[in-house]
Design a protein around this motif. Structure first.
Motif, PDB file in Angstrom:
ATOM      1  N   GLY A 396     -63.388 -70.855 -74.752  1.00 59.13           N
ATOM      2  CA  GLY A 396     -62.049 -70.666 -74.194  1.00 59.13           C
ATOM      3  C   GLY A 396     -61.986 -69.738 -73.010  1.00 59.13           C
ATOM      4  O   GLY A 396     -61.153 -69.875 -72.145  1.00 59.13           O
ATOM      5  N   THR A 425     -60.417 -79.164 -71.303  1.00 61.74           N
ATOM      6  CA  THR A 425     -59.630 -80.310 -71.774  1.00 61.74           C
ATOM      7  C   THR A 425     -60.148 -81.576 -71.091  1.00 61.74           C
ATOM      8  O   THR A 425     -60.293 -82.624 -71.713  1.00 61.74           O
ATOM      9  N   ILE A 519     -70.154 -67.759 -66.613  1.00 61.30           N
ATOM     10  CA  ILE A 519     -68.819 -68.171 -66.175  1.00 61.30           C
ATOM     11  C   ILE A 519     -68.010 -66.924 -65.826  1.00 61.30           C
ATOM     12  O   ILE A 519     -67.994 -65.961 -66.579  1.00 61.30           O
TER      13      ILE A 519
HETATM   14  C1  WT7 Z   1     -61.135 -73.385 -69.233  1.00 64.05           C
HETATM   15  C2  WT7 Z   1     -60.723 -74.664 -69.903  1.00 64.05           C
HETATM   16  C3  WT7 Z   1     -62.575 -75.921 -73.781  1.00 64.05           C
HETATM   17  C4  WT7 Z   1     -61.737 -75.574 -74.838  1.00 64.05           C
HETATM   18  C5  WT7 Z   1     -60.726 -74.519 -74.672  1.00 64.05           C
HETATM   19  C6  WT7 Z   1     -60.032 -74.395 -73.379  1.00 64.05           C
HETATM   20  C7  WT7 Z   1     -62.436 -71.519 -69.758  1.00 64.05           C
HETATM   21  C8  WT7 Z   1     -63.733 -72.475 -71.712  1.00 64.05           C
HETATM   22  C9  WT7 Z   1     -65.401 -71.096 -71.823  1.00 64.05           C
HETATM   23  C10 WT7 Z   1     -66.567 -70.320 -72.089  1.00 64.05           C
HETATM   24  C11 WT7 Z   1     -66.031 -68.991 -70.235  1.00 64.05           C
HETATM   25  C12 WT7 Z   1     -64.587 -70.717 -70.740  1.00 64.05           C
HETATM   26  C13 WT7 Z   1     -62.829 -72.025 -68.390  1.00 64.05           C
HETATM   27  C14 WT7 Z   1     -62.413 -73.478 -68.451  1.00 64.05           C
HETATM   28  N1  WT7 Z   1     -63.553 -71.586 -70.700  1.00 64.05           N
HETATM   29  N2  WT7 Z   1     -64.842 -72.182 -72.394  1.00 64.05           N
HETATM   30  N3  WT7 Z   1     -67.394 -70.584 -73.119  1.00 64.05           N
HETATM   31  N4  WT7 Z   1     -66.841 -69.279 -71.260  1.00 64.05           N
HETATM   32  N5  WT7 Z   1     -64.909 -69.665 -69.942  1.00 64.05           N
HETATM   33  O1  WT7 Z   1     -59.700 -75.609 -72.760  1.00 64.05           O
HETATM   34  O2  WT7 Z   1     -57.476 -75.036 -71.819  1.00 64.05           O
HETATM   35  O3  WT7 Z   1     -58.890 -76.875 -70.804  1.00 64.05           O
HETATM   36  O4  WT7 Z   1     -59.492 -74.450 -70.531  1.00 64.05           O
HETATM   37  O5  WT7 Z   1     -61.378 -72.376 -70.214  1.00 64.05           O
HETATM   38  O6  WT7 Z   1     -62.108 -71.338 -67.433  1.00 64.05           O
HETATM   39  O7  WT7 Z   1     -62.200 -74.049 -67.190  1.00 64.05           O
HETATM   40  P1  WT7 Z   1     -58.823 -75.549 -71.463  1.00 64.05           P
END
Ligand code: WT7
Length: 650
Positions: A396, A425, A519
């Motif tokens: 997340g 997403t 990230i």
């Molecule tokens: C954004 C996507 C994927 C499921 C939850 C969110 C950030 C996601 C990580 C991680 C650093 C992360 C990014 C991405 N993000 N996983 N492991 N390390 N940042 O889904 O609401 O579509 O958000 O969450 O910024 O782009 P989402």
């Protein structure tokens, strides 16, 4: 980005994979059966021929009719498993009913008050069939949209699966959102039916959902019927001819229902992104590719075995819940824990107690939850038996190394590896992630999953090492979204036009010289201090590595001299008190961790930070406060009262 991102914070700790974990892992066993000796060879072989890899995985699922082609890639449009006939629900439910999994528990569900329900695969299958029949009677057909506005109760996966079974497209809206959010999304998708509940429990209170929905129903003309689950038992107004109770319609229906034989590429669901800015985007996923991608990643990243108890502690209203509470665990035939409540109610030991009570073996949560646990302290996990845990996960947002180490020590007893999974997403499935056979570095999401070629590039598309840039994906993957519902131009424009044929994730990240990805956050979360591009995540990470800090949010504050200066809002751990001395210590601490350039000009102590319902800090709101501007729409904020806290701190 005009200038590359300066990455100042370096993390050097490493954790090797345990040989026993490696030996028994799903991925190792799969490699053995394909004569693949090690991780390097796995990557080499799958990157060389991604169709080979995904064909192998797709063969583990059942097809009504085989596909003729694994991938048809005409950038930016992909079709996977072309001409195959498939249904994700056939694979998630029907096929298990023919095996010994029939009587295995699919979901153990616990309510906030502690009530427990269990549903076997057979029971789940029958409920899904009943609802699918009821939906058909209401005139819901293949391709119709159904808006789902349900809390974390078993009826939520049942509703999704019933739609998918008959080829209808579900659009789940997180129940914590205000009804306006549902209205906007249901209108965008022109939903025909809505499924909701009387209400749900939050910190001991009954939250009304149907009443809230009723406030906007007049403005959603496409909805013909509303199905209402009686969850809290509170009184609800029912509109004659439109509203029906779930139990009343289901009891009339047969527990048998044919599963619609769909095309591989038929749409499965729309999920509007939890973006912190702009109009929500209707991310569209399809049946077959999404099934193969989520199934494969859950199998190899989280290593699910028949004996595991899997707990993905997200809300089904987000992609994490869609992929890894509903579809992938059922495709795997796993037993999942599902929880209605919050991590610290009635006390901060709730999650730990549940892990102990059900013998959870694999646990997946978000960094914000880990930091919440850190704030309450080690004594809470220490009270409970967490020995059944063997793997942990994070998703997340970037998990700062301090939180990683805390999680590793206190949840994982220093033995459980942490799968820090980067995805979105839009990606539907894990994209950059460790595997149980790989070495870990706290704060890094490791490397791309087999077949995926991710890179960090500058504005001209040149590959960068050891310096921050755009995180892009250069190869298609089966669970990729196919378009933005009703807005195909925006799909191309937002994601595929900066670098034609290459997916722009919107994140900034760094790749180190060993190929590990770090990230740093969303592109719009980057500060520009005296010409240095600094990621808010790095400053936040440095602040949280101070023993007094539980959580922090960093934003830029316009400054005539520096361009921007850094404003930090800090939540202290319970045993620490706010003081001017502590502020100075924190500034000094950041100076030592990152450098003088990153030391916050302003630090404010707060009890809470404005967050979206998925736990992401809403920097837009903090920025507006800092700039003394209007905060704008805060209807998607989980904790509107936090805004007053910012005012007091400023
Ligand atoms: C954004 C996507 C994927 C499921 C939850 C969110 C950030 C996601 C990580 C991680 C650093 C992360 C990014 C991405 N993000 N996983 N492991 N390390 N940042 O889904 O609401 O579509 O958000 O969450 O910024 O782009 P989402």
């Amino acid at each position: 980005m005009s200038k590359n991102l300066d990455t100042l914070l370096k993390e050097e700790r490493k954790f090797e994979a345990d040989p026993e974990m490696i030996a028994q892992s799903n991925i190792k066993q799969w490699m053995d059966s394909h004569n693949i000796k090690n991780y390097e060879e796995l990557i080499e072989k799958s990157n060389e021929d991604l169709e080979w890899f995904w064909n192998e995985m797709a063969q583990e699922l059942e097809w009504f009719e085989p596909y003729n082609q694994v991938l048809d890639w005409k950038p930016p449009h992909a079709q996977w498993f072309v001409d195959g006939k498939f249904n994700i629900v056939h694979n998630a439910l029907d096929r298990h009913i023919k095996t010994s999994r029939k009587n295995k528990v699919a979901y153990i569900w616990e309510s906030e008050a502690g009530e427990v329900k269990k549903l076997t695969y057979f029971e789940l299958y029958r409920e899904v069939n009943r609802l699918a029949n009821a939906l058909k009677k209401m005139g819901v057909k293949k391709g119709d949209r159904v808006g789902i506005y349900l809390p974390m109760i078993l009826e939520l996966p049942i509703a999704m699966l019933a739609c998918a079974k008959i080829g209808a497209i579900h659009s789940v809206v997180f129940s914590g959102f205000w009804a306006k959010a549902f209205q906007e999304r249901a209108n965008d998708a022109k939903a025909k039916v809505a499924i909701t509940a009387d209400g749900f429990h939050r910190r001991g209170k009954d939250i009304k959902l149907k009443d809230t929905l009723d406030m906007v129903m007049d403005d959603i003309p496409s909805i013909e019927k509303v199905i209402v689950v009686q969850n809290t038992g509170s009184n609800v107004g029912m509109k004659e001819g439109r509203d029906v109770f779930w139990d009343e319609i289901l009891k009339k229906e047969s527990a048998k229902c044919e599963t619609e034989q769909l095309d591989s590429e038929d749409p499965l669901f729309i999920l509007y992104t939890s973006g912190t800015t702009g109009k929500p985007k209707g991310v569209l996923h399809t049946h077959a590719g999404y099934a193969v991608g989520t199934y494969t990643t859950l199998k190899f990243v989280f290593d699910i075995k028949d004996s595991d108890i899997w707990w993905c502690a997200a809300d089904v209203g987000w992609i994490t819940g869609h992929s890894y509470i509903v579809y992938a665990p059922l495709l795997m035939g796993a037993t999942s824990l599902m929880f209605e409540g919050t991590p610290d109610y009635p006390d901060p030991g709730r999650f730990w107690k549940m892990i102990g009570d059900y013998g959870v073996s694999i646990f997946y949560t978000a960094p914000t939850t880990v930091r919440l646990f850190m704030k309450y302290g080690e004594k809470w996990p220490q009270k409970y038996d967490l020995n059944t845990l063997r793997l942990l996960g994070s998703v997340g947002e970037p998990i700062n190394p301090e939180a990683w180490i805390w999680y590793h020590k206190n949840a994982g007893n220093r033995k459980c590896p942490i799968m820090d999974t980067w995805w979105q997403t839009e990606t539907g499935m894990h994209i950059i992630t460790p595997l149980p056979i790989t070495e870990l570095k706290p704060g890094s999401t490791f490397k791309p999953f087999p077949t995926i070629q991710a890179d960090i590039v500058d504005d001209d598309g040149n590959s960068l090492t050891e310096s921050g840039g755009h995180l892009v994906l250069k190869t298609p993957w089966p669970a990729m979204f196919r378009t933005l519902y009703g807005d195909p131009d925006r799909y191309v424009e937002a994601y595929w036009s900066k670098f034609p044929g290459i997916y722009l994730s919107g994140d900034v990240a760094r790749k180190d010289k060993n190929g590990y990805f770090w990230i740093q956050g969303r592109e719009d979360d980057v500060l520009n201090v005296a010409g240095h591009r600094i990621s808010t995540a790095e400053v936040e990470s440095a602040l949280v590595s101070h023993p007094a800090v539980a959580e922090s949010a960093v934003v830029g504050k316009p400054d005539i001299l520096k361009g921007e200066e850094i404003a930090a809002f800090v939540i202290l751990k319970q045993e620490f008190e706010a003081s001017p001395q502590l502020k100075n210590q924190l500034r000094e601490h950041v100076r030592e961790s990152i450098g003088p350039i990153a030391s916050p000009a302003f630090i404010g102590f707060v009890d809470d930070l404005p967050k979206t319902r998925s736990g992401k800090i809403m920097r837009r709101v903090i920025k507006a406060k800092v700039k003394e501007e209007d905060v704008g729409d805060i209807s998607t904020l989980a904790n509107p009262e936090s805004v007053d806290g910012l005012d007091r701190a400023l």
